[in-house]
Scaffold this motif. Structure first.
Motif, PDB file in Angstrom:
ATOM      1  N   HIS A 137     -17.979  -8.410 -11.730  1.00  0.00           N
ATOM      2  CA  HIS A 137     -16.560  -8.686 -11.942  1.00  0.00           C
ATOM      3  C   HIS A 137     -15.961  -7.758 -12.995  1.00  0.00           C
ATOM      4  CE1 HIS A 137     -16.716 -12.410  -9.554  1.00  0.00           C
ATOM      5  NE2 HIS A 137     -17.943 -12.476 -10.007  1.00  0.00           N
ATOM      6  N   PRO A 138     -15.630  -6.527 -12.609  1.00  0.00           N
ATOM      7  CA  PRO A 138     -14.986  -5.637 -13.574  1.00  0.00           C
ATOM      8  C   PRO A 138     -13.614  -6.181 -13.977  1.00  0.00           C
ATOM      9  CG  PRO A 138     -14.878  -4.715 -11.363  1.00  0.00           C
ATOM     10  CD  PRO A 138     -15.766  -5.905 -11.280  1.00  0.00           C
ATOM     11  N   GLN A 139     -13.226  -5.856 -15.188  1.00  0.00           N
ATOM     12  CA  GLN A 139     -11.888  -6.212 -15.646  1.00  0.00           C
ATOM     13  C   GLN A 139     -10.879  -5.407 -14.829  1.00  0.00           C
ATOM     14  OE1 GLN A 139     -11.295  -5.202 -19.784  1.00  0.00           O
ATOM     15  NE2 GLN A 139      -9.933  -6.926 -20.128  1.00  0.00           N
ATOM     16  N   LEU A 140      -9.838  -6.065 -14.342  1.00  0.00           N
ATOM     17  CA  LEU A 140      -8.873  -5.401 -13.467  1.00  0.00           C
ATOM     18  C   LEU A 140      -7.492  -5.342 -14.107  1.00  0.00           C
ATOM     19  CD1 LEU A 140      -9.815  -7.044 -10.032  1.00  0.00           C
ATOM     20  CD2 LEU A 140     -10.654  -4.877 -10.979  1.00  0.00           C
ATOM     21  N   PHE A 141      -6.876  -4.157 -14.020  1.00  0.00           N
ATOM     22  CA  PHE A 141      -5.510  -3.937 -14.484  1.00  0.00           C
ATOM     23  C   PHE A 141      -4.661  -3.477 -13.298  1.00  0.00           C
ATOM     24  CE2 PHE A 141      -8.150  -3.424 -18.162  1.00  0.00           C
ATOM     25  CZ  PHE A 141      -7.390  -3.755 -19.279  1.00  0.00           C
ATOM     26  N   VAL A 142      -3.468  -4.001 -13.182  1.00  0.00           N
ATOM     27  CA  VAL A 142      -2.514  -3.509 -12.191  1.00  0.00           C
ATOM     28  C   VAL A 142      -1.697  -2.391 -12.831  1.00  0.00           C
ATOM     29  CG1 VAL A 142      -0.390  -4.063 -10.929  1.00  0.00           C
ATOM     30  CG2 VAL A 142      -2.382  -5.582 -10.778  1.00  0.00           C
ATOM     31  N   GLN A 143      -1.622  -1.270 -12.133  1.00  0.00           N
ATOM     32  CA  GLN A 143      -0.844  -0.135 -12.639  1.00  0.00           C
ATOM     33  C   GLN A 143       0.618  -0.302 -12.257  1.00  0.00           C
ATOM     34  OE1 GLN A 143      -2.420   3.744 -11.757  1.00  0.00           O
ATOM     35  NE2 GLN A 143      -0.577   4.810 -12.439  1.00  0.00           N
ATOM     36  N   ILE A 144       1.489  -0.213 -13.271  1.00  0.00           N
ATOM     37  CA  ILE A 144       2.932  -0.303 -13.058  1.00  0.00           C
ATOM     38  C   ILE A 144       3.534   1.090 -13.169  1.00  0.00           C
ATOM     39  CG2 ILE A 144       5.086  -1.381 -13.807  1.00  0.00           C
ATOM     40  CD1 ILE A 144       3.004  -3.382 -12.799  1.00  0.00           C
ATOM     41  N   ASN A 145       4.278   1.491 -12.155  1.00  0.00           N
ATOM     42  CA  ASN A 145       4.972   2.779 -12.163  1.00  0.00           C
ATOM     43  C   ASN A 145       6.343   2.551 -12.791  1.00  0.00           C
ATOM     44  OD1 ASN A 145       6.222   5.226 -11.631  1.00  0.00           O
ATOM     45  ND2 ASN A 145       5.560   5.329  -9.501  1.00  0.00           N
ATOM     46  N   THR A 146       6.368   2.507 -14.130  1.00  0.00           N
ATOM     47  CA  THR A 146       7.575   2.090 -14.838  1.00  0.00           C
ATOM     48  C   THR A 146       8.761   3.019 -14.603  1.00  0.00           C
ATOM     49  OG1 THR A 146       6.782   3.248 -16.810  1.00  0.00           O
ATOM     50  CG2 THR A 146       6.329   0.872 -16.659  1.00  0.00           C
ATOM     51  N   GLY A 147       8.486   4.305 -14.362  1.00  0.00           N
ATOM     52  CA  GLY A 147       9.561   5.253 -14.102  1.00  0.00           C
ATOM     53  C   GLY A 147       9.901   5.378 -12.631  1.00  0.00           C
ATOM     54  N   GLU A 148       9.207   4.607 -11.783  1.00  0.00           N
ATOM     55  CA  GLU A 148       9.381   4.678 -10.319  1.00  0.00           C
ATOM     56  C   GLU A 148       9.360   6.124  -9.838  1.00  0.00           C
ATOM     57  OE1 GLU A 148      11.808   1.685  -8.396  1.00  0.00           O
ATOM     58  OE2 GLU A 148      12.438   0.950 -10.374  1.00  0.00           O
ATOM     59  N   GLU A 149       8.370   6.857 -10.329  1.00  0.00           N
ATOM     60  CA  GLU A 149       8.216   8.266  -9.959  1.00  0.00           C
ATOM     61  C   GLU A 149       7.475   8.374  -8.632  1.00  0.00           C
ATOM     62  OE1 GLU A 149       7.369  10.758 -13.782  1.00  0.00           O
ATOM     63  OE2 GLU A 149       6.443   8.788 -14.062  1.00  0.00           O
ATOM     64  N   PRO A 150       8.028   9.069  -7.663  1.00  0.00           N
ATOM     65  CA  PRO A 150       7.408   9.109  -6.333  1.00  0.00           C
ATOM     66  C   PRO A 150       6.039   9.775  -6.309  1.00  0.00           C
ATOM     67  CG  PRO A 150       9.257  10.648  -6.477  1.00  0.00           C
ATOM     68  CD  PRO A 150       9.307   9.799  -7.704  1.00  0.00           C
ATOM     69  N   GLN A 151       5.785  10.674  -7.241  1.00  0.00           N
ATOM     70  CA  GLN A 151       4.495  11.379  -7.256  1.00  0.00           C
ATOM     71  C   GLN A 151       3.401  10.579  -7.940  1.00  0.00           C
ATOM     72  OE1 GLN A 151       6.964  11.911  -9.326  1.00  0.00           O
ATOM     73  NE2 GLN A 151       6.275  12.678 -11.314  1.00  0.00           N
ATOM     74  N   LYS A 152       3.746   9.440  -8.546  1.00  0.00           N
ATOM     75  CA  LYS A 152       2.772   8.654  -9.295  1.00  0.00           C
ATOM     76  C   LYS A 152       2.383   7.398  -8.547  1.00  0.00           C
ATOM     77  CE  LYS A 152       3.396   9.693 -14.192  1.00  0.00           C
ATOM     78  NZ  LYS A 152       4.022   9.240 -15.432  1.00  0.00           N
ATOM     79  N   ALA A 153       1.127   6.999  -8.757  1.00  0.00           N
ATOM     80  CA  ALA A 153       0.663   5.723  -8.233  1.00  0.00           C
ATOM     81  C   ALA A 153       1.259   4.600  -9.060  1.00  0.00           C
ATOM     82  CB  ALA A 153      -0.857   5.670  -8.279  1.00  0.00           C
ATOM     83  N   GLY A 154       1.118   3.386  -8.558  1.00  0.00           N
ATOM     84  CA  GLY A 154       1.570   2.223  -9.315  1.00  0.00           C
ATOM     85  C   GLY A 154       2.597   1.403  -8.575  1.00  0.00           C
ATOM     86  N   VAL A 155       2.727   0.165  -9.010  1.00  0.00           N
ATOM     87  CA  VAL A 155       3.664  -0.786  -8.418  1.00  0.00           C
ATOM     88  C   VAL A 155       5.009  -0.670  -9.127  1.00  0.00           C
ATOM     89  CG1 VAL A 155       4.067  -3.241  -7.967  1.00  0.00           C
ATOM     90  CG2 VAL A 155       1.727  -2.327  -7.934  1.00  0.00           C
ATOM     91  N   ALA A 156       6.096  -0.655  -8.366  1.00  0.00           N
ATOM     92  CA  ALA A 156       7.424  -0.610  -8.979  1.00  0.00           C
ATOM     93  C   ALA A 156       7.645  -1.878  -9.802  1.00  0.00           C
ATOM     94  CB  ALA A 156       8.495  -0.485  -7.905  1.00  0.00           C
ATOM     95  N   PRO A 157       8.346  -1.779 -10.930  1.00  0.00           N
ATOM     96  CA  PRO A 157       8.561  -2.959 -11.779  1.00  0.00           C
ATOM     97  C   PRO A 157       9.162  -4.146 -11.040  1.00  0.00           C
ATOM     98  CG  PRO A 157       9.171  -0.986 -12.971  1.00  0.00           C
ATOM     99  CD  PRO A 157       8.874  -0.555 -11.566  1.00  0.00           C
ATOM    100  N   GLY A 158      10.093  -3.872 -10.126  1.00  0.00           N
ATOM    101  CA  GLY A 158      10.736  -4.952  -9.394  1.00  0.00           C
ATOM    102  C   GLY A 158       9.824  -5.660  -8.405  1.00  0.00           C
ATOM    103  N   GLU A 159       8.701  -5.030  -8.077  1.00  0.00           N
ATOM    104  CA  GLU A 159       7.748  -5.616  -7.136  1.00  0.00           C
ATOM    105  C   GLU A 159       6.503  -6.178  -7.828  1.00  0.00           C
ATOM    106  OE1 GLU A 159       6.933  -2.386  -4.490  1.00  0.00           O
ATOM    107  OE2 GLU A 159       8.997  -2.271  -3.760  1.00  0.00           O
ATOM    108  N   ALA A 160       6.463  -6.063  -9.151  1.00  0.00           N
ATOM    109  CA  ALA A 160       5.244  -6.396  -9.889  1.00  0.00           C
ATOM    110  C   ALA A 160       4.897  -7.876  -9.797  1.00  0.00           C
ATOM    111  CB  ALA A 160       5.388  -5.976 -11.350  1.00  0.00           C
ATOM    112  N   ASP A 161       5.880  -8.751  -9.952  1.00  0.00           N
ATOM    113  CA  ASP A 161       5.581 -10.184  -9.947  1.00  0.00           C
ATOM    114  C   ASP A 161       4.981 -10.610  -8.607  1.00  0.00           C
ATOM    115  OD1 ASP A 161       6.689 -10.150 -12.460  1.00  0.00           O
ATOM    116  OD2 ASP A 161       8.490 -11.275 -11.932  1.00  0.00           O
ATOM    117  N   ALA A 162       5.580 -10.147  -7.508  1.00  0.00           N
ATOM    118  CA  ALA A 162       5.084 -10.508  -6.179  1.00  0.00           C
ATOM    119  C   ALA A 162       3.699  -9.926  -5.941  1.00  0.00           C
ATOM    120  CB  ALA A 162       6.061 -10.024  -5.104  1.00  0.00           C
TER     121      ALA A 162
END
Length: 229
Positions: free
Chosen positions: A130-155
């Motif tokens: 059970h590795p510790q898991l972090f969700v990556q947030i793409n805070t700048g909503e940059e298309p070239q970057k991985a991560g979840v958009a802030p507005g979609e993070a809760d869902a």
């Protein structure tokens, strides 16, 4: 940027590690936080074992890698000599590397899409690890970057828990390089707080003191410790 962060460093120097440690301690003191509340992840991506060994021998035990294959090629030999090492995957993860990632890493900072959730859930159950898991947030909503958009993070966080049965311990972000990072750190902390998450992986060599002021529990520091690649 603080003086300690701005100072030139010698590649893979224990003195550079000590300077970073001192700066973390100062930032924690300024933020009225316990130094033990911040984990320093020494980002060793692209560096070979001979560069990493002096940092381990200086006392560092938590390291970050960007690629599963690179980590697989160099860390098993190191951990056989130096027990107690914790490895964090801080780069993007492909679904077909989930099996190796779960086997090798103690933490994965780049959970960001359903296919990764599904692959991780399968391997966590299969390996009973059970590795510790972090969700990556793409805070700048940059298309070239991985991560979840802030507005979609809760869902997305709800689906990690309810659909895939994953335990998410925190959030990770990488602010846009051309914007002040503080607002991005604050946004990540706000999303974490409203979702009951206590861990925040944010802050790198140039801005980790700011990240600590805004609640970072894990800072990912590479060039300030190892020198520039």
């Amino acid at each position: 940027m603080t003086e300690a962060n701005a100072a030139p460093v010698t590649g893979h120097s224990p003195n550079a590690l000590a300077a970073v440690e001192a700066e973390i301690a100062r930032a924690c003191k300024d933020a009225r936080r316990d130094r033990a509340s911040v984990t320093l992840i020494a980002v060793s991506k692209t560096f070979a074992a001979d560069a990493i060994t002096p940092i381990i021998e200086a006392g560092q035990r938590v390291f970050g890698e960007n690629r599963v294959q690179e980590a697989k090629g160099k860390w098993p030999a190191l951990t056989s000599v130096y027990p107690g090492i914790a490895l964090h995957l801080i780069g993007p993860l492909q679904s077909n590397k989930a099996k190796e990632a779960v086997a090798l890493f103690d933490a994965i900072h780049s959970v960001d899409r359903p296919s990764i959730c599904q692959a991780l859930a399968k391997e966590i159950e299969s390996q009973n690890k059970h590795p510790q898991l972090f969700v990556q947030i793409n805070t700048g909503e940059e298309p070239q970057k991985a991560g979840v958009a802030p507005g979609e993070a809760d869902a997305f966080l709800a689906s990690c828990r309810d659909t895939y049965g994953l335990t998410i311990s925190g959030l990770m972000c990488i602010p846009p390089v051309d914007e002040p990072p503080a607002a991005h750190f604050a946004l990540t902390a706000k999303i974490a707080a409203r979702n009951g998450l206590t861990n925040l992986s944010m802050g790198m060599s140039a801005d980790f003191a700011t990240a600590i002021m805004l609640g970072a529990t894990h800072v990912r520091v590479g060039s300030a410790i190892f020198g520039h690649r």
